[in-house]
Write a protein that holds these residues in place. Structure first.
Motif, PDB file in Angstrom:
ATOM      1  N   ASP A 265       0.801  -1.223   0.000  1.00  0.00           N
ATOM      2  CA  ASP A 265       0.000   0.000   0.000  1.00  0.00           C
ATOM      3  C   ASP A 265       0.838   1.279   0.000  1.00  0.00           C
ATOM      4  O   ASP A 265       0.292   2.391   0.007  1.00  0.00           O
ATOM      5  N   VAL A 266       2.163   1.164  -0.005  1.00  0.00           N
ATOM      6  CA  VAL A 266       3.005   2.365  -0.029  1.00  0.00           C
ATOM      7  C   VAL A 266       2.958   2.964  -1.431  1.00  0.00           C
ATOM      8  O   VAL A 266       3.285   2.297  -2.418  1.00  0.00           O
ATOM      9  N   PRO A 267       2.558   4.242  -1.557  1.00  0.00           N
ATOM     10  CA  PRO A 267       2.426   4.853  -2.896  1.00  0.00           C
ATOM     11  C   PRO A 267       3.778   4.985  -3.601  1.00  0.00           C
ATOM     12  O   PRO A 267       4.829   5.112  -2.974  1.00  0.00           O
ATOM     13  N   LEU A 268       3.713   5.016  -4.931  1.00  0.00           N
ATOM     14  CA  LEU A 268       4.921   5.186  -5.729  1.00  0.00           C
ATOM     15  C   LEU A 268       5.622   6.492  -5.382  1.00  0.00           C
ATOM     16  O   LEU A 268       6.862   6.548  -5.335  1.00  0.00           O
ATOM     17  N   ALA A 269       4.846   7.542  -5.109  1.00  0.00           N
ATOM     18  CA  ALA A 269       5.446   8.838  -4.782  1.00  0.00           C
ATOM     19  C   ALA A 269       6.314   8.741  -3.537  1.00  0.00           C
ATOM     20  O   ALA A 269       7.371   9.382  -3.445  1.00  0.00           O
ATOM     21  N   VAL A 270       5.890   7.929  -2.555  1.00  0.00           N
ATOM     22  CA  VAL A 270       6.688   7.743  -1.340  1.00  0.00           C
ATOM     23  C   VAL A 270       7.914   6.894  -1.642  1.00  0.00           C
ATOM     24  O   VAL A 270       9.026   7.183  -1.180  1.00  0.00           O
ATOM     25  N   LEU A 271       7.716   5.843  -2.439  1.00  0.00           N
ATOM     26  CA  LEU A 271       8.842   4.972  -2.780  1.00  0.00           C
ATOM     27  C   LEU A 271       9.943   5.752  -3.487  1.00  0.00           C
ATOM     28  O   LEU A 271      11.133   5.484  -3.303  1.00  0.00           O
ATOM     29  N   ARG A 272       9.551   6.728  -4.307  1.00  0.00           N
ATOM     30  CA  ARG A 272      10.544   7.530  -5.015  1.00  0.00           C
ATOM     31  C   ARG A 272      11.445   8.307  -4.057  1.00  0.00           C
ATOM     32  O   ARG A 272      12.603   8.594  -4.374  1.00  0.00           O
ATOM     33  N   THR A 273      10.918   8.665  -2.895  1.00  0.00           N
ATOM     34  CA  THR A 273      11.665   9.527  -1.971  1.00  0.00           C
ATOM     35  C   THR A 273      12.554   8.751  -1.016  1.00  0.00           C
ATOM     36  O   THR A 273      13.355   9.361  -0.296  1.00  0.00           O
ATOM     37  N   LEU A 274      12.397   7.448  -0.974  1.00  0.00           N
ATOM     38  CA  LEU A 274      13.148   6.665   0.005  1.00  0.00           C
ATOM     39  C   LEU A 274      14.629   6.631  -0.352  1.00  0.00           C
ATOM     40  O   LEU A 274      15.002   6.433  -1.519  1.00  0.00           O
TER      41      LEU A 274
ATOM     42  N   VAL B 141       9.498   1.713 -13.324  1.00  0.00           N
ATOM     43  CA  VAL B 141       9.689   3.139 -13.104  1.00  0.00           C
ATOM     44  C   VAL B 141      10.957   3.407 -12.304  1.00  0.00           C
ATOM     45  O   VAL B 141      11.696   4.362 -12.560  1.00  0.00           O
ATOM     46  N   LEU B 142      11.227   2.536 -11.311  1.00  0.00           N
ATOM     47  CA  LEU B 142      12.349   2.772 -10.404  1.00  0.00           C
ATOM     48  C   LEU B 142      13.626   2.030 -10.792  1.00  0.00           C
ATOM     49  O   LEU B 142      14.689   2.312 -10.240  1.00  0.00           O
ATOM     50  N   ARG B 143      13.519   1.096 -11.720  1.00  0.00           N
ATOM     51  CA  ARG B 143      14.631   0.175 -11.989  1.00  0.00           C
ATOM     52  C   ARG B 143      15.928   0.893 -12.349  1.00  0.00           C
ATOM     53  O   ARG B 143      17.011   0.480 -11.943  1.00  0.00           O
ATOM     54  N   GLU B 144      15.857   1.979 -13.100  1.00  0.00           N
ATOM     55  CA  GLU B 144      17.062   2.611 -13.621  1.00  0.00           C
ATOM     56  C   GLU B 144      17.652   3.660 -12.691  1.00  0.00           C
ATOM     57  O   GLU B 144      18.611   4.331 -13.044  1.00  0.00           O
ATOM     58  N   THR B 145      17.082   3.848 -11.523  1.00  0.00           N
ATOM     59  CA  THR B 145      17.602   4.870 -10.611  1.00  0.00           C
ATOM     60  C   THR B 145      18.640   4.284  -9.667  1.00  0.00           C
ATOM     61  O   THR B 145      18.739   3.075  -9.484  1.00  0.00           O
ATOM     62  N   ASN B 146      19.430   5.171  -9.091  1.00  0.00           N
ATOM     63  CA  ASN B 146      20.341   4.809  -7.995  1.00  0.00           C
ATOM     64  C   ASN B 146      21.321   3.716  -8.388  1.00  0.00           C
ATOM     65  O   ASN B 146      21.420   2.688  -7.736  1.00  0.00           O
ATOM     66  N   ARG B 147      22.025   3.914  -9.490  1.00  0.00           N
ATOM     67  CA  ARG B 147      23.013   2.918  -9.910  1.00  0.00           C
ATOM     68  C   ARG B 147      24.210   2.910  -8.968  1.00  0.00           C
ATOM     69  O   ARG B 147      24.624   3.938  -8.466  1.00  0.00           O
TER      70      ARG B 147
END
Length: 712
Positions: free
Chosen positions: A225-234, A259-265
């Motif tokens: 239930d954690v929104p994508l917008a929150v996941l982006r900020t973690l 959406v998140l796969r390519e971030t934070n390499r």
């Protein structure tokens, strides 16, 4: 960014099926809670092992393992074993404990918060110490909570198993910064702001300990239930979805992960591994196809040394295809000033397939073995003779090879190939019909008697100087069951034993090929005779062995009727762990005369030699025209090898006592680097032709680290 699932290990549910579905959906990691005191749950470690066998790619971890109920020394062994069995897919996530009544009820200790941190700190040291199998010393640890008095290290895991900690308190966060590889909290028990504060504390502790904070993974358990917008900020590089619902896994994989796969390499190697890199190597320029192993990688202790020689190369490249070899060799050309070792299996006596600070190009993964026609096979240079023998056995075929199944094809087949069928069937290279070769320029050529005939001639006896063979095509022989004898005879009269052994072997039918192994003469000393008779008739085997067994009083014997593959089956899967520099000398001799026997006995009595072996050649080896291949000295009936502790002392005695008796040498068994060895190995006409070909095919001397034929 990576993603995982956390599945309840309920023994009434389907955790294995959910793990398989996690893999199908593209998750990187599957994890399970660990509550050993909970009878409604499967034991997590057992479940991890079962899931490893039911999946192929996905990595595995407890979330988190209950350290008070899992002894760290035993856990280290279990983790290394499961990592090896799963192909490097285990991660270790540890918890210091929390449900103390339940832990105590199971026989575990009850610890105060400070004690739990101390025990976790000690456990990290123990697990890492036991996984450090590259250190030959025993592991000893005397802590407040754990003691390991005197343990053998190992096994070496398949990869560097990271140690993550599930914790929230400041003391534990500082421990993560000092020692651990990752932090694994759960969103809900910690807020996004708390996560940022915890990361800050970890970073500060890491910097104070001289570590790079980027080496520490940040893993967070999240609910659906954690929104994508929150996941982006973690502040996290790994998100683990806590659910047992397939539909929630599918939605997460479909809507969140892309959406998140390519971030934070992250860097491919942690800073402490990069710190072990050697000067002069462009590590960032290594082609991806080379599958490089660096000094800071966990595989490095497995690959740095050869059978007898210790090494510490700057990088080991492990291509899988001919095209990969071309790319790896291009990388080596850009580092022309560094040593370059070419390795198939690393069993060569000279040990030249390792070095100090240079490049090792290992073709061990080019290990194909294919039957392509009637008594014709194609094999890769990394194949081992045990594998080839096993493949040929059902057809009643064999290919003469080395005397040990763990030897690789590449080095042996381009140098000679003196083995158990030599007198009956000749050298290994005499069966070579074509080869694919990567030249120093990177060009790939297919050579045989009609195409690049000069190069085909050269690689049969001097192959190490001319390129990397990536594919061999051999004709093989019909060989059924054979007699294999292991005889122990009185070794108190070395000179007489040598003379009688030589006469018996030369008089024997070609079916028989034998070797004699001797050591320093002393009271009660014995010598070992190993012999193969290429016949499946027991009477023939016995009749041909009797003269050889009679060369000295027989002390023990074992004779078996076995497929040739049974002799080659003595291949060990253990990694090579050579130490220091081997000292070996080699010579080819036509007859074991009384004069040679007396000289050999003087050498043996000097104590400078701890291993002395004669292999029989002659027979079919001598049938081939000496000019037909680069391997030239075909009139010899025996190949002689000695190993000692000092190259200088061995050279002095060998040169004075034995060298005058030889008509050539077999360079694969020699470590003497003096130029005279080239003249021993090749007669003048051969050597002149080889040097001319070297100028044509490798004018810059790229292949120069294994008895270099160049003029400079």
């Amino acid at each position: 960014m990576e993603f995982g699932t956390s599945i309840t290990p309920a023994n009434g549910g389907d955790p294995v099926g959910l793990a398989r579905r996690s893999e199908e959906l593209g998750f990187d990691l599957v994890t399970f809670q660990d509550h050993p005191y909970q009878p409604r749950f499967h034991d997590t470690w057992t479940l991890l092992a079962w899931v490893a066998g039911q999946t192929e790619r996905i990595r595995l971890a407890g979330n988190v393992l209950n350290l008070p109920l899992r002894e760290p020394a035993v856990l280290a062994r279990s983790a290394a074993s499961l990592d090896l069995l799963s192909g490097g897919r285990l991660e270790l996530a540890l918890g210091a404990g929390g449900f103390w009544d339940a832990i105590e009820a199971m026989g575990g200790p009850r610890r105060e918060p400070r004690e739990a941190v101390e025990a976790t700190d000690e456990a990290i040291d123990i697990i890492r110490g036991l996984h450090d199998a590259g250190d030959p010393t025993p592991f000893r640890y005397h802590g407040t909570h754990y003691r390991v008095p005197n343990a053998q290290r190992g096994p070496l895991p398949a990869h560097h198993i990271p140690l993550w900690l599930g914790a929230l308190g400041p003391r534990m966060l500082r421990l993560i910064g000092r020692k651990a590889d990752g932090w694994l909290p759960s969103l809900g028990r910690v807020t996004p702001d708390g996560l940022r504060a915890g990361n800050k504390l970890i970073d500060e502790a890491a910097i104070a300990a001289g570590r790079d904070p980027s080496d520490i993974r940040r893993i967070v358990n999240v609910t659906p239930d954690v929104p994508l917008a929150v996941l982006r900020t973690l502040e996290a590089d790994t998100l683990i979805l806590y659910t047992d619902e397939v539909s929630e896994m599918e939605r997460f994989a479909r809507e969140i992960m892309p959406v998140l796969r390519e971030t934070n390499r992250r860097p491919t190697r942690p800073s402490w591994a990069r710190a072990k890199r050697r000067e002069g190597i462009d590590y960032d320029g290594v082609p991806a196809s080379a599958e490089a192993v660096e000094p800071g990688d966990i595989d490095f202790p497995r690959l740095k040394s050869t059978y007898l020689r210790g090494g510490s190369p700057g990088i080991v490249l492990r291509p899988r295809t001919t095209a990969d070899v071309v790319e790896a060799l291009a990388f080596a050309r850009r580092h022309r000033d560094l040593p370059l070792g070419i390795r198939s299996a690393g069993h060569g006596i000279s040990g030249r397939s390792t070095n100090d600070g240079g490049i090792v190009l290992s073709v061990a993964r080019l290990d194909h073995v294919e039957i392509v026609g009637d008594r014709r096979i194609r094999v890769g240079p990394g194949a081992r003779w045990a594998d080839i023998a096993q493949t040929l056995a059902p057809h009643g075929w064999a290919l003469t090879s080395g005397d040990y199944g763990g030897v690789g094809v590449g080095g042996l087949a381009t140098a000679g190939g003196v083995g158990w069928l030599a007198r009956k069937h000749g050298l290994t290279l005499d069966h070579l019909r074509s080869a694919e070769v990567v030249l120093a320029s990177g060009q790939v050529v297919r050579v045989d008697a009609a195409h690049d005939a000069d190069l085909f001639w050269a690689i049969r006896g001097a192959g190490a100087n001319f390129g990397i063979v990536t594919d061999f095509e051999f004709d093989v022989d019909e060989v059924g069951d054979v007699g294999f004898a292991q005889l122990a005879v009185d070794g108190s009269d070395p000179a007489g034993l040598l003379e009688r052994f030589g006469a018996a072997v030369e008089a024997a039918p070609r079916d028989l090929t034998a070797s004699l192994i001797m050591g320093r003469p002393r009271p009660g000393a014995y010598a070992t005779i190993l012999a193969v008779v290429d016949s499946d008739d027991p009477e023939t085997i016995v009749s041909q062995l009797e003269p050889v067994a009679s060369v000295a009083p027989l002390l023990d014997q074992r004779v078996v009727l076995t497929p040739y593959a049974g002799i080659m089956a003595n291949a060990s899967g253990a990694d090579h762990d050579g130490q220091g520099e081997p000292a070996a000398r080699s010579g080819l001799i036509e007859h074991l005369t009384p004069e040679f026997g007396a000289a050999a006995e003087e050498l043996l009595r000097s104590g400078a030699v701890h291993f002395f072996q004669l292999r029989s050649v002659g027979g079919a080896v001598a049938d081939v025209d000496p000019m037909a291949t680069a391997y030239a000295n075909r009139s010899a009936n025996f190949s002689v090898t000695a190993l000692g502790g000092s190259q200088r002392r061995l050279d002095e005695l060998w040169d004075r006592l034995l060298q005058p008796h030889f008509s050539g040498s077999y360079l694969s068994f020699d470590t003497d680097r003096r130029p005279e060895r080239l003249r021993d190995a090749w007669p003048p006409e051969h050597l002149a032709r080889l040097r001319e070909l070297k100028r044509r095919y490798d004018p810059d001397g790229l292949f120069r680290d294994n008895f270099y034929l160049g003029d400079h």
